[in-house]
Design an enzyme around this catalytic site. Structure first.
Site, PDB file in Angstrom:
ATOM      1  N   ASP A 173      44.333  38.640  27.948  1.00  0.00           N
ATOM      2  CA  ASP A 173      44.391  38.249  26.537  1.00  0.00           C
ATOM      3  C   ASP A 173      44.899  36.826  26.329  1.00  0.00           C
ATOM      4  O   ASP A 173      45.553  36.525  25.328  1.00  0.00           O
ATOM      5  CB  ASP A 173      45.285  39.234  25.737  1.00  0.00           C
ATOM      6  CG  ASP A 173      44.797  40.658  25.871  1.00  0.00           C
ATOM      7  OD1 ASP A 173      43.576  40.841  25.976  1.00  0.00           O
ATOM      8  OD2 ASP A 173      45.640  41.569  25.880  1.00  0.00           O
ATOM      9  N   LYS A 184      40.583  33.805  26.693  1.00  0.00           N
ATOM     10  CA  LYS A 184      39.410  33.445  27.509  1.00  0.00           C
ATOM     11  C   LYS A 184      38.137  33.389  26.661  1.00  0.00           C
ATOM     12  O   LYS A 184      37.311  32.487  26.811  1.00  0.00           O
ATOM     13  CB  LYS A 184      39.231  34.477  28.648  1.00  0.00           C
ATOM     14  CG  LYS A 184      40.415  34.534  29.602  1.00  0.00           C
ATOM     15  CD  LYS A 184      40.263  35.622  30.630  1.00  0.00           C
ATOM     16  CE  LYS A 184      40.359  37.028  30.099  1.00  0.00           C
ATOM     17  NZ  LYS A 184      41.671  37.391  29.537  1.00  0.00           N
ATOM     18  N   GLY A 232      38.701  42.764  26.106  1.00  0.00           N
ATOM     19  CA  GLY A 232      38.460  42.568  24.671  1.00  0.00           C
ATOM     20  C   GLY A 232      38.584  41.077  24.426  1.00  0.00           C
ATOM     21  O   GLY A 232      39.685  40.521  24.471  1.00  0.00           O
ATOM     22  N   HIS A 233      37.464  40.409  24.275  1.00  0.00           N
ATOM     23  CA  HIS A 233      37.453  38.943  24.137  1.00  0.00           C
ATOM     24  C   HIS A 233      37.078  38.574  22.707  1.00  0.00           C
ATOM     25  O   HIS A 233      36.011  38.942  22.235  1.00  0.00           O
ATOM     26  CB  HIS A 233      36.465  38.322  25.131  1.00  0.00           C
ATOM     27  CG  HIS A 233      36.861  38.540  26.564  1.00  0.00           C
ATOM     28  ND1 HIS A 233      36.154  38.062  27.631  1.00  0.00           N
ATOM     29  CD2 HIS A 233      37.927  39.188  27.100  1.00  0.00           C
ATOM     30  CE1 HIS A 233      36.765  38.402  28.756  1.00  0.00           C
ATOM     31  NE2 HIS A 233      37.848  39.097  28.470  1.00  0.00           N
ATOM     32  N   GLN A 246      40.441  40.267  32.112  1.00  0.00           N
ATOM     33  CA  GLN A 246      41.837  40.549  32.454  1.00  0.00           C
ATOM     34  C   GLN A 246      42.580  39.251  32.792  1.00  0.00           C
ATOM     35  O   GLN A 246      42.197  38.204  32.332  1.00  0.00           O
ATOM     36  CB  GLN A 246      41.913  41.555  33.629  1.00  0.00           C
ATOM     37  CG  GLN A 246      41.391  42.949  33.297  1.00  0.00           C
ATOM     38  CD  GLN A 246      39.882  43.076  33.183  1.00  0.00           C
ATOM     39  OE1 GLN A 246      39.183  42.709  34.086  1.00  0.00           O
ATOM     40  NE2 GLN A 246      39.394  43.573  32.078  1.00  0.00           N
TER      41      GLN A 246
HETATM   42  P1  GDP Z   1      40.955  37.224  25.850  1.00  0.00           P
HETATM   43  O1  GDP Z   1      40.939  38.658  26.224  1.00  0.00           O
HETATM   44  O2  GDP Z   1      41.565  36.366  26.898  1.00  0.00           O
HETATM   45  O3  GDP Z   1      39.602  36.702  25.425  1.00  0.00           O
HETATM   46  O4  GDP Z   1      41.920  37.099  24.566  1.00  0.00           O
HETATM   47  P2  GDP Z   1      41.968  38.096  23.289  1.00  0.00           P
HETATM   48  O5  GDP Z   1      40.801  37.811  22.446  1.00  0.00           O
HETATM   49  O6  GDP Z   1      42.194  39.496  23.713  1.00  0.00           O
HETATM   50  O7  GDP Z   1      43.322  37.635  22.612  1.00  0.00           O
HETATM   51  C1  GDP Z   1      43.530  36.320  22.215  1.00  0.00           C
HETATM   52  C2  GDP Z   1      43.822  36.325  20.701  1.00  0.00           C
HETATM   53  O8  GDP Z   1      44.344  35.088  20.331  1.00  0.00           O
HETATM   54  C3  GDP Z   1      42.577  36.522  19.853  1.00  0.00           C
HETATM   55  O9  GDP Z   1      42.942  37.218  18.691  1.00  0.00           O
HETATM   56  C4  GDP Z   1      42.163  35.100  19.517  1.00  0.00           C
HETATM   57  O10 GDP Z   1      41.416  35.003  18.305  1.00  0.00           O
HETATM   58  C5  GDP Z   1      43.510  34.453  19.367  1.00  0.00           C
HETATM   59  N1  GDP Z   1      43.579  33.027  19.711  1.00  0.00           N
HETATM   60  C6  GDP Z   1      42.926  32.340  20.678  1.00  0.00           C
HETATM   61  N2  GDP Z   1      43.375  31.076  20.743  1.00  0.00           N
HETATM   62  C7  GDP Z   1      44.330  30.962  19.796  1.00  0.00           C
HETATM   63  C8  GDP Z   1      45.197  29.901  19.396  1.00  0.00           C
HETATM   64  O11 GDP Z   1      45.205  28.814  19.936  1.00  0.00           O
HETATM   65  N3  GDP Z   1      46.066  30.181  18.387  1.00  0.00           N
HETATM   66  C9  GDP Z   1      46.132  31.381  17.775  1.00  0.00           C
HETATM   67  N4  GDP Z   1      47.019  31.554  16.799  1.00  0.00           N
HETATM   68  N5  GDP Z   1      45.339  32.406  18.143  1.00  0.00           N
HETATM   69  C10 GDP Z   1      44.462  32.200  19.140  1.00  0.00           C
HETATM   70  P1  IMO Z   2      41.093  40.980  28.709  1.00  0.00           P
HETATM   71  O1  IMO Z   2      39.807  40.635  29.447  1.00  0.00           O
HETATM   72  C1  IMO Z   2      45.022  42.833  28.768  1.00  0.00           C
HETATM   73  C2  IMO Z   2      45.575  46.225  31.493  1.00  0.00           C
HETATM   74  C3  IMO Z   2      45.845  47.541  30.796  1.00  0.00           C
HETATM   75  C4  IMO Z   2      46.734  48.205  31.818  1.00  0.00           C
HETATM   76  C5  IMO Z   2      46.105  47.759  33.144  1.00  0.00           C
HETATM   77  C6  IMO Z   2      45.139  48.773  33.739  1.00  0.00           C
HETATM   78  O2  IMO Z   2      40.905  41.262  27.285  1.00  0.00           O
HETATM   79  O3  IMO Z   2      42.149  39.966  29.002  1.00  0.00           O
HETATM   80  P2  IMO Z   2      42.680  49.523  33.095  1.00  0.00           P
HETATM   81  O4  IMO Z   2      42.122  50.136  31.846  1.00  0.00           O
HETATM   82  O5  IMO Z   2      42.017  48.265  33.488  1.00  0.00           O
HETATM   83  O6  IMO Z   2      42.732  50.511  34.229  1.00  0.00           O
HETATM   84  O7  IMO Z   2      44.222  49.201  32.749  1.00  0.00           O
HETATM   85  O8  IMO Z   2      45.400  46.566  32.850  1.00  0.00           O
HETATM   86  N1  IMO Z   2      44.340  45.530  31.055  1.00  0.00           N
HETATM   87  C7  IMO Z   2      44.334  44.486  30.217  1.00  0.00           C
HETATM   88  N2  IMO Z   2      45.360  43.896  29.538  1.00  0.00           N
HETATM   89  N3  IMO Z   2      43.764  42.354  28.680  1.00  0.00           N
HETATM   90  C8  IMO Z   2      42.746  42.911  29.360  1.00  0.00           C
HETATM   91  O9  IMO Z   2      41.515  42.382  29.365  1.00  0.00           O
HETATM   92  C9  IMO Z   2      43.002  44.050  30.156  1.00  0.00           C
HETATM   93  N4  IMO Z   2      42.242  44.856  30.924  1.00  0.00           N
HETATM   94  C10 IMO Z   2      43.080  45.741  31.477  1.00  0.00           C
HETATM   95  O10 IMO Z   2      46.497  47.346  29.560  1.00  0.00           O
HETATM   96  O11 IMO Z   2      48.025  47.660  31.779  1.00  0.00           O
HETATM   97 MG    MG Z   3      41.614  40.516  25.494  1.00  0.00          MG
END
Ligand code: GDP
Ligand code: IMO
Ligand code: MG
Length: 440
Positions: A15, A18, A42-43, A229
């Site tokens: 998270d 990416k 979850g991107h 991840q």
């Molecule tokens: P990913 O899994 O690495 O793609 O990241 P996620 O989407 O799960 O979580 C990142 C969260 O941060 C999302 O809600 C994005 O919209 C938000 N986000 C990304 N870059 C920024 C930033 O620079 N500032 C803020 N406030 N939010 C951001």
């Molecule tokens: P993105 O791509 C954050 C974590 C789960 C748990 C561990 C194992 O959005 O960054 P799993 O379901 O893979 O067997 O869970 O890994 N986990 C993540 N945490 N972002 C993710 O993906 C994750 N994918 C798995 O919360 O701790």
């Molecule tokens: Mg994510």
């Protein structure tokens, strides 16, 4: 430096943002390729007023002219893919075999994998991993077992799928009953029918994606590999056993996408300006207090996939340096810097100690990680809202000093700085990726 391919890797516990960076860079790429994980990811990508949460579909799907690939290393869940495609189409995103390809060799998440994930976690009780319940661990276990695996290509062959499902269902029924006392049998015929339907709907996209990508490399077309991840969740190099079940570092790209190691290209390590983690496991810099609560609220730190509140804490330069070295990171993208506005004092972890003794190097063993005390360096914070900053010099001096300190501690340039979730809220800084859409 002329760059061909780009690899985007999370350097913390996932998270990191990416999705936002893949979207930013993919404007100048021909392909965006997922090579690890599955619907546990979850991107988030924000385009104008529209917010998309992508789980299986690569984050290049919102750019026209980009071909998106679900590689062989992905835990492919046709149920999620089908839903996600429907949802995106209903919002006007065009998806077809010209912009989405699914590896015939990717392993298919079946209903019993999701069931096993839930039953197993329930059985572990307090010792659970805190998975996303997407069947990821059980899927990769069956992939390794080989005889219990269904591949995406099998969804196109009635006889093969029927035989596999009938045989595997028998094994699963025995195991579920013995291990978990779960006695409701799997309806093999119904499962076969449902998954053949997915095969019919997605069939045109199921192909030999490795061959497609190797041809693209020969033709000099730029590929962006989209990590899922974060490195600390890597099956081999993360905080085992509190990890996911695939190879999520840049080392996972060649085998997970079916390309030679040289194809990895420029590796961009994505990091939050602080740290978050969802699920159980060690987290040395965690702030289980009002600081963590404040980071969670300011950063909206709730899981994109499960909605769970994320654990939050200070930036851990020891862990990030380890992850950056592991993936051969060329530059960092420092995300969510805006979330730190208003903190009087910021802390960065610069070392680990166990029983008062410096560890020196990062040690991913969970039992060690659980006992480390962090050595912190304090930096003054800043009050200003930085969400409209367009260039490095627009940032307050203390924010610039914070970025520079992170860069020095991790030993990498900070190529991009993100100050908000939207496309325009990205500051190009010391990036080698000029001309690749960064900052647009
Ligand atoms: P990913 O899994 O690495 O793609 O990241 P996620 O989407 O799960 O979580 C990142 C969260 O941060 C999302 O809600 C994005 O919209 C938000 N986000 C990304 N870059 C920024 C930033 O620079 N500032 C803020 N406030 N939010 C951001
Ligand atoms: P993105 O791509 C954050 C974590 C789960 C748990 C561990 C194992 O959005 O960054 P799993 O379901 O893979 O067997 O869970 O890994 N986990 C993540 N945490 N972002 C993710 O993906 C994750 N994918 C798995 O919360 O701790
Ligand atoms: Mg994510």
């Amino acid at each position: 430096m002329s760059v061909q391919n780009i690899t985007i890797i999370g350097l913390q516990w996932g998270d990191e943002g990416k999705g936002k960076i893949v979207d930013a860079l993919s404007g100048d790429c021909r392909y965006v390729v997922r090579f690890c994980g599955g619907a546990n990811a979850g991107h988030t990508v924000i385009v104008g007023t529209e917010k998309y949460a992508l789980h299986l579909i690569p984050s290049g799907i919102l750019r026209s002219g980009v071909r998106n690939v679900i590689g062989n290393g992905v835990a492919f869940d046709p149920e999620v893919a089908d839903e996600e495609i429907k949802g995106l189409r209903s919002r006007g995103v065009e998806i077809g075999d010209e912009n989405l390809a699914i590896s015939a060799a990717s392993n298919v998440v079946m209903p019993w994998h999701k069931l096993a994930d839930r039953l197993n976690e329930a059985k572990l009780g307090a010792g659970k991993i805190g998975t996303t319940a997407r069947g990821i661990g059980p899927l990769y276990s069956d992939k390794a077992t080989r005889t219990l695996a269904v591949r995406a290509g099998d969804l196109l062959d009635t006889d093969v799928l029927a035989e596999k499902v009938a045989r595997i269902a028998e094994v699963k029924n025995t195991v579920f009953s013995a291990l978990y006392g779960h006695t409701e049998p799997i309806d093999a015929e119904a499962v076969t029918g449902k998954y053949l339907d997915y095969g019919k709907r997605l069939g045109g996209m199921i192909t030999d994606t490795g061959a497609v990508l190797r041809r693209a490399i020969e033709a000099g077309e730029r590929i962006c590999f989209e990590g899922g991840q974060g490195s600390m969740l890597d099956i081999d190099h993360g905080t085992f056993p509190f990890v996911t079940s695939s190879s999520v570092t840049a080392c996972g790209v060649p085998s997970g996408a079916g390309v030679p190691p040289k194809a990895v290209g420029c590796v961009v390590g994505i990091v939050k300006a602080y740290t978050s983690r969802v699920g159980a496991g060690p987290f040395p810099t965690e702030q289980d207090n009002e600081i963590g609560d404040c980071l969670r609220e300011q950063g909206h730190e709730y899981g994109t996939t499960t909605g769970r509140p994320r654990r939050c804490g200070w930036f851990d330069a020891v862990a990030v340096r380890y992850a950056a070295d592991l993936s051969g990171v060329d530059e960092l993208a420092l995300m969510l810097l805006d979330v730190l506005s208003g903190f009087e004092r910021l802390r960065i972890c610069t070392g680990y100690r166990v029983n008062g003794v410096d560890l020196g190097v990062f040690d991913s063993v969970a039992a060690v990680m659980d006992r480390v005390e962090c050595v912190y360096e304090d930096m003054p914070g800043w009050e200003e809202d930085i969400t409209s900053a367009k260039k490095f010099s627009d940032l307050p001096a203390n924010a610039r000093a914070y970025v520079e300190r992170i860069s020095a501690l991790v030993g990498r340039d900070v190529g991009l700085i993100s100050v908000g979730p939207e496309r325009g809220q990205t500051i190009p800084h010391e990036t080698q990726l000029k001309g690749t859409g960064a900052g647009n």
